[in-house]
Design a protein around this motif. Structure first.
Motif, short mmCIF file in Angstrom:
data_model
loop_
_atom_site.label_atom_id
_atom_site.label_comp_id
_atom_site.label_asym_id
_atom_site.label_seq_id
_atom_site.Cartn_x
_atom_site.Cartn_y
_atom_site.Cartn_z
N LYS A 257 72.22 17.50 -37.21
CA LYS A 257 72.21 18.35 -38.41
C LYS A 257 71.15 17.85 -39.38
CE LYS A 257 76.73 20.32 -38.05
NZ LYS A 257 78.14 20.08 -38.18
N GLN A 258 71.04 16.53 -39.47
CA GLN A 258 70.09 15.94 -40.41
C GLN A 258 68.66 15.91 -39.85
OE1 GLN A 258 71.90 12.50 -42.08
NE2 GLN A 258 70.13 11.99 -43.34
N TYR A 259 68.55 15.69 -38.54
CA TYR A 259 67.22 15.58 -37.89
C TYR A 259 67.18 16.50 -36.66
CZ TYR A 259 66.96 11.39 -40.78
OH TYR A 259 66.97 10.53 -41.84
N PRO A 260 67.14 17.81 -36.89
CA PRO A 260 67.25 18.73 -35.75
C PRO A 260 66.14 18.62 -34.72
CG PRO A 260 66.62 19.91 -37.76
CD PRO A 260 67.00 18.53 -38.17
N TYR A 261 64.98 18.13 -35.14
CA TYR A 261 63.85 18.04 -34.20
C TYR A 261 63.68 16.64 -33.63
CZ TYR A 261 63.00 22.57 -36.22
OH TYR A 261 63.16 23.86 -36.64
N GLN A 262 64.73 15.84 -33.70
CA GLN A 262 64.62 14.50 -33.13
C GLN A 262 65.69 14.26 -32.06
OE1 GLN A 262 63.67 11.12 -35.59
NE2 GLN A 262 62.95 12.42 -37.25
N PHE A 263 66.12 15.32 -31.44
CA PHE A 263 67.11 15.22 -30.36
C PHE A 263 66.38 15.58 -29.06
CE2 PHE A 263 70.41 17.07 -27.62
CZ PHE A 263 71.31 16.04 -27.62
N PHE B 173 58.77 14.81 -30.36
CA PHE B 173 58.95 13.92 -29.21
C PHE B 173 57.62 13.24 -28.87
CE2 PHE B 173 59.66 13.48 -24.44
CZ PHE B 173 60.40 12.33 -24.58
N GLY B 174 56.54 14.02 -28.90
CA GLY B 174 55.22 13.47 -28.61
C GLY B 174 54.86 12.37 -29.58
N LYS B 175 55.14 12.60 -30.86
CA LYS B 175 54.83 11.58 -31.88
C LYS B 175 55.65 10.31 -31.65
CE LYS B 175 53.01 14.07 -35.83
NZ LYS B 175 53.13 14.32 -37.27
N THR B 176 56.88 10.50 -31.21
CA THR B 176 57.73 9.33 -30.92
C THR B 176 57.10 8.50 -29.79
OG1 THR B 176 59.69 10.56 -31.54
CG2 THR B 176 60.05 8.65 -30.18
N PHE C 114 47.22 19.49 -29.75
CA PHE C 114 46.72 20.42 -28.73
C PHE C 114 47.54 20.32 -27.43
CE2 PHE C 114 43.14 19.61 -31.55
CZ PHE C 114 42.80 20.91 -31.91
N VAL C 115 47.85 19.09 -27.08
CA VAL C 115 48.63 18.88 -25.84
C VAL C 115 50.00 19.53 -25.97
CG1 VAL C 115 49.75 17.13 -24.40
CG2 VAL C 115 47.41 16.78 -25.17
N VAL C 116 50.63 19.34 -27.12
CA VAL C 116 51.96 19.91 -27.34
C VAL C 116 51.88 21.44 -27.29
CG1 VAL C 116 53.75 20.26 -29.10
CG2 VAL C 116 52.97 17.96 -28.56
N ALA C 117 50.85 22.00 -27.90
CA ALA C 117 50.70 23.46 -27.87
C ALA C 117 50.56 23.94 -26.43
CB ALA C 117 49.48 23.87 -28.69
N SER C 118 49.83 23.16 -25.61
CA SER C 118 49.63 23.58 -24.22
C SER C 118 50.93 23.54 -23.42
CB SER C 118 48.56 22.70 -23.54
OG SER C 118 49.09 21.45 -23.22
N TYR C 119 51.83 22.65 -23.79
CA TYR C 119 53.15 22.63 -23.13
C TYR C 119 54.04 23.73 -23.68
CZ TYR C 119 52.24 18.26 -20.69
OH TYR C 119 51.74 17.31 -19.85
N ALA C 120 53.98 23.93 -24.99
CA ALA C 120 54.89 24.90 -25.62
C ALA C 120 54.64 26.33 -25.15
CB ALA C 120 54.78 24.80 -27.14
N ILE C 121 53.41 26.63 -24.74
CA ILE C 121 53.15 28.01 -24.29
C ILE C 121 53.63 28.26 -22.86
CG2 ILE C 121 51.22 28.45 -25.88
CD1 ILE C 121 49.31 27.91 -23.54
N VAL C 122 54.00 27.19 -22.16
CA VAL C 122 54.45 27.36 -20.78
C VAL C 122 55.98 27.57 -20.76
CG1 VAL C 122 54.55 26.30 -18.48
CG2 VAL C 122 52.59 25.87 -19.98
#
Lengths: 303, 85
Positions: A281-287, A79-82, A37-45
């Motif tokens: 390339k291997q982990y596009p969502y971990q940068f 990032f949040g999960k990290t 929920f927190v991530v969604a609240s940031y992503a909409i901004v």
């Protein structure tokens, strides 16, 4: 290029404390639940999404609005999960490192050459947890790290359950930490630096191509390595699943002494950036460089 | 102790450091090496290399580095007192 990144936390100290409380009382998955929920609240901004767009556009081409939004959400969630995993490690001591024996043997062999060891990594994957957990070599470990006042996210050892097993060298301290790095490497210590963010003088930066466009990366570490002849290991720590991360060694080398001019070390900076590109390339969502690291560089190239 | 003049030190620095835009000849013993002369973190490393290569002097740690690299005079004095060649 001026340092246009900031180490400040986006969320307030209070919000961080809510997560720490959830981890203590309900564990990792309880914190993950809130995180969605927190991530969604940031992503909409828009102002938060805009921070990630430079990377997303370079990595995924120029996606339409909806796919850009989706990429942002996945990136923020990762990032949040990290950050949650790091807090779980600090609070509950739970972490699993899947690094192969081959990686450990390589690092041990390089360290046993007697000239210390330099890890170059980047702001991707579980780098913060890894700094504290990737400690199978018995040696003093130093991390080049600047803690900004606005960074309220606690480090692993700050939760009070783990002894601090690393020491920090301040890159904004005297001589940019260079004398200290040189000194500890001469005492066969391990030094870990982030190869993707610049500090201070532009004279110490090297321009390289990353994801098709020019960026500046710090070059001083390659010059230091050439003096001490310390082996360099390019390593990243991708998160594999909840609370588990791997080591990913993509290169290792000894730097030839090419003299004082920092641009003479471009080939080594390119090795790092090529490895980083391979990681994305291997982990596009971990940068997790949420700023425009290309800003100004392309214009400079065109000029 | 091998007598070492400020001019000797300047000559060695000129030969070994990237001093583009820096007028080292106009400096005095009191000139701060970093704030005054405009040297930076990379130059600090090169200074350590120069001391080792030319005089066989090692800078052991940050504290010593800060003391030695204050001004031209502190650098000269350290070289004079510790040089082995």
């Amino acid at each position: 290029m001026a340092d246009n990144w900031t180490g400040a936390s986006v969320a307030s100290s209070f919000k961080h404390k809510i997560f720490y409380f959830l981890i203590k009382t309900g564990g990792r998955y309880c914190a993950y639940l809130l995180l969605y929920f927190v991530v969604a609240s940031y992503a909409i901004v828009p102002k938060f999404r805009r921070k990630a767009y430079p990377y997303i556009e370079k990595r995924f081409g120029r996606p339409n609005f909806f796919s850009k939004f989706w990429h942002c959400y996945k990136l923020f969630l990762s990032f949040g999960k990290t950050l949650v995993d790091k807090a779980v490690f600090g609070i509950l001591g739970k972490i699993e490192i899947l690094s192969s024996q081959q990686d450990r043997d390589l690092c041990t062999d390089l360290y046993n050459q007697g000239k210390g060891l330099i890890f170059i990594t980047a702001h991707c994957g579980a780098w913060q947890s890894a700094m504290a957990a990737f400690d199978f070599i018995k040696a003093d470990k130093y991390v080049l790290y600047k803690r900004v006042k606005e960074d309220v996210d606690k480090q692993v050892y700050e939760h009070g359950n783990r002894k601090q097993n690393i020491k920090f060298i301040d890159p904004t301290g005297p001589y940019g930490g260079t004398v200290e790095m040189l000194s500890v490497l001469q005492k066969k210590s391990i030094v870990c630096v982030m190869g993707d963010r610049t500090f201070g003088s532009q004279k110490n930066e090297i321009s390289v191509n990353f994801l098709g466009h020019s960026i500046n990366v710090p070059g001083t570490i390659y010059r230091i390595a050439s003096i001490t002849q310390t082996p360099i290991v390019i390593v990243f720590f991708p998160t594999k699943s909840n609370g588990k991360f791997d080591s990913m060694i993509l290169d290792n080398f000894v730097v030839e002494d090419n003299g004082a001019k920092i641009t003479n070390y471009k080939e080594y900076a390119e090795k790092f950036v090529n490895a980083l590109e391979q990681f994305t390339k291997q982990y596009p969502y971990q940068f997790f460089n949420m700023y425009d690291m290309w800003e100004g560089n392309d214009k400079k190239t065109e000029d | 102790m091998i007598p070492t003049s400020l001019e000797d030190v300047k000559k060695v620095l000129k030969q070994n450091l990237e001093l583009e835009g820096i007028d080292i000849d106009s400096t005095t013993g009191d000139t701060p090496l970093f704030e005054g002369l405009g040297l930076d973190s990379l130059d600090a490393i090169e200074l350590i290399v120069v001391l080792k290569k030319n005089y066989d002097i090692s800078i052991e740690d940050m504290k010593q580095g800060k003391e030695v690299f204050q001004t031209f005079e502190t650098l000269r004095k350290h070289i004079e007192e510790n040089r082995k060649k």
